[in-house]
Design a protein around this motif. Structure first.
Motif, PDB file in Angstrom:
ATOM      1  N   VAL A 294       0.840  -1.205   0.000  1.00 30.53           N
ATOM      2  CA  VAL A 294       0.000   0.000   0.000  1.00 30.53           C
ATOM      3  C   VAL A 294       0.872   1.252   0.000  1.00 30.53           C
ATOM      4  O   VAL A 294       0.606   2.203  -0.743  1.00 30.53           O
ATOM      5  N   ASP A 295       1.944   1.245   0.799  1.00 29.58           N
ATOM      6  CA  ASP A 295       2.855   2.399   0.839  1.00 29.58           C
ATOM      7  C   ASP A 295       3.531   2.610  -0.509  1.00 29.58           C
ATOM      8  O   ASP A 295       3.730   3.751  -0.943  1.00 29.58           O
ATOM      9  N   ILE A 296       3.886   1.545  -1.169  1.00 24.13           N
ATOM     10  CA  ILE A 296       4.497   1.644  -2.503  1.00 24.13           C
ATOM     11  C   ILE A 296       3.501   2.249  -3.482  1.00 24.13           C
ATOM     12  O   ILE A 296       3.841   3.149  -4.255  1.00 24.13           O
TER      13      ILE A 296
ATOM     14  N   THR B 256       1.827   6.759  -6.721  1.00 25.95           N
ATOM     15  CA  THR B 256       0.698   7.627  -7.069  1.00 25.95           C
ATOM     16  C   THR B 256       1.046   9.094  -6.811  1.00 25.95           C
ATOM     17  O   THR B 256       0.739   9.963  -7.633  1.00 25.95           O
ATOM     18  N   GLU B 257       1.695   9.380  -5.684  1.00 27.06           N
ATOM     19  CA  GLU B 257       2.112  10.749  -5.384  1.00 27.06           C
ATOM     20  C   GLU B 257       3.065  11.276  -6.447  1.00 27.06           C
ATOM     21  O   GLU B 257       2.964  12.423  -6.880  1.00 27.06           O
TER      22      GLU B 257
ATOM     23  N   TYR C 288       0.936  12.910 -14.338  1.00 24.99           N
ATOM     24  CA  TYR C 288       0.591  11.681 -15.048  1.00 24.99           C
ATOM     25  C   TYR C 288      -0.664  11.012 -14.507  1.00 24.99           C
ATOM     26  O   TYR C 288      -1.061   9.971 -14.992  1.00 24.99           O
ATOM     27  N   TYR C 289      -1.246  11.577 -13.501  1.00 25.56           N
ATOM     28  CA  TYR C 289      -2.395  10.937 -12.844  1.00 25.56           C
ATOM     29  C   TYR C 289      -3.572  10.871 -13.806  1.00 25.56           C
ATOM     30  O   TYR C 289      -3.975  11.861 -14.384  1.00 25.56           O
TER      31      TYR C 289
END
Length: 166
Positions: A147-149, A154-155, A162-163
């Protein structure tokens, strides 16, 4: 006299040849300076490493398999396509998204030695020179903190525009 003229002419030709040789070498260096990875240069795909890359795909580590299955496979990550074991330059990267110019490396115990760290730094430097962003995660982090990855990647995507809204 003719003999001396021939020697002089030969000397000049040799000097000219060296001069031309230097220009040709310089032009080669300029032409082959690392340009940004793009579709035009096939993202520096190295087909010579394809047999090894295919073998590595068949022998994925547990952590690579987790990263692939739970995060990157089948456009799971915001509809971006990731490739496994992609040959780029003289390296085979664990995961790569060409559209994002993103490389993800999963480092096991073999990457903890001083020699391996230096090789990884050199590899990262060369990949960055052609425009790739490199993320390195330890095997432990992949297995315990997927989840942290996901949040970290995503950040980065949001910060770099690029989101994609799905």
């Amino acid at each position: 006299m003719l003999y001396l003229e021939l020697i002089l002419l030969l000397y000049r030709l040799t000097q000219y040849k060296l001069y031309v040789s230097k220009i040709i070498k310089l032009q080669y260096v300029i032409d082959h300076l690392m340009k940004m990875a793009s579709p035009e240069n096939n993202y520096y795909y190295n087909k010579e490493l394809n047999p090894l890359a295919s073998q590595l795909k068949k022998q994925m580590t547990k952590t690579e398999a987790c990263m692939w299955k739970y995060l990157l496979q089948s456009k799971q990550f915001f509809s971006y396509t990731f490739r496994r074991q992609r040959p780029i330059l003289n390296y085979i990267v664990d995961f790569c998204c060409l559209e994002l110019l993103m490389v993800i490396e999963v480092d096991g115990l073999s990457h903890e030695s001083e020699e391996a760290i230096l090789k990884d730094e050199e590899r990262d430097k060369k990949l960055k020179e052609i425009g790739f962003t490199i993320f390195r995660f330890s095997s432990g982090m992949v297995l315990k903190n997927m989840v942290d990855i996901n949040v970290m990647l995503t950040e980065w995507m949001i910060e770099n525009g690029y989101y994609k809204v799905m």
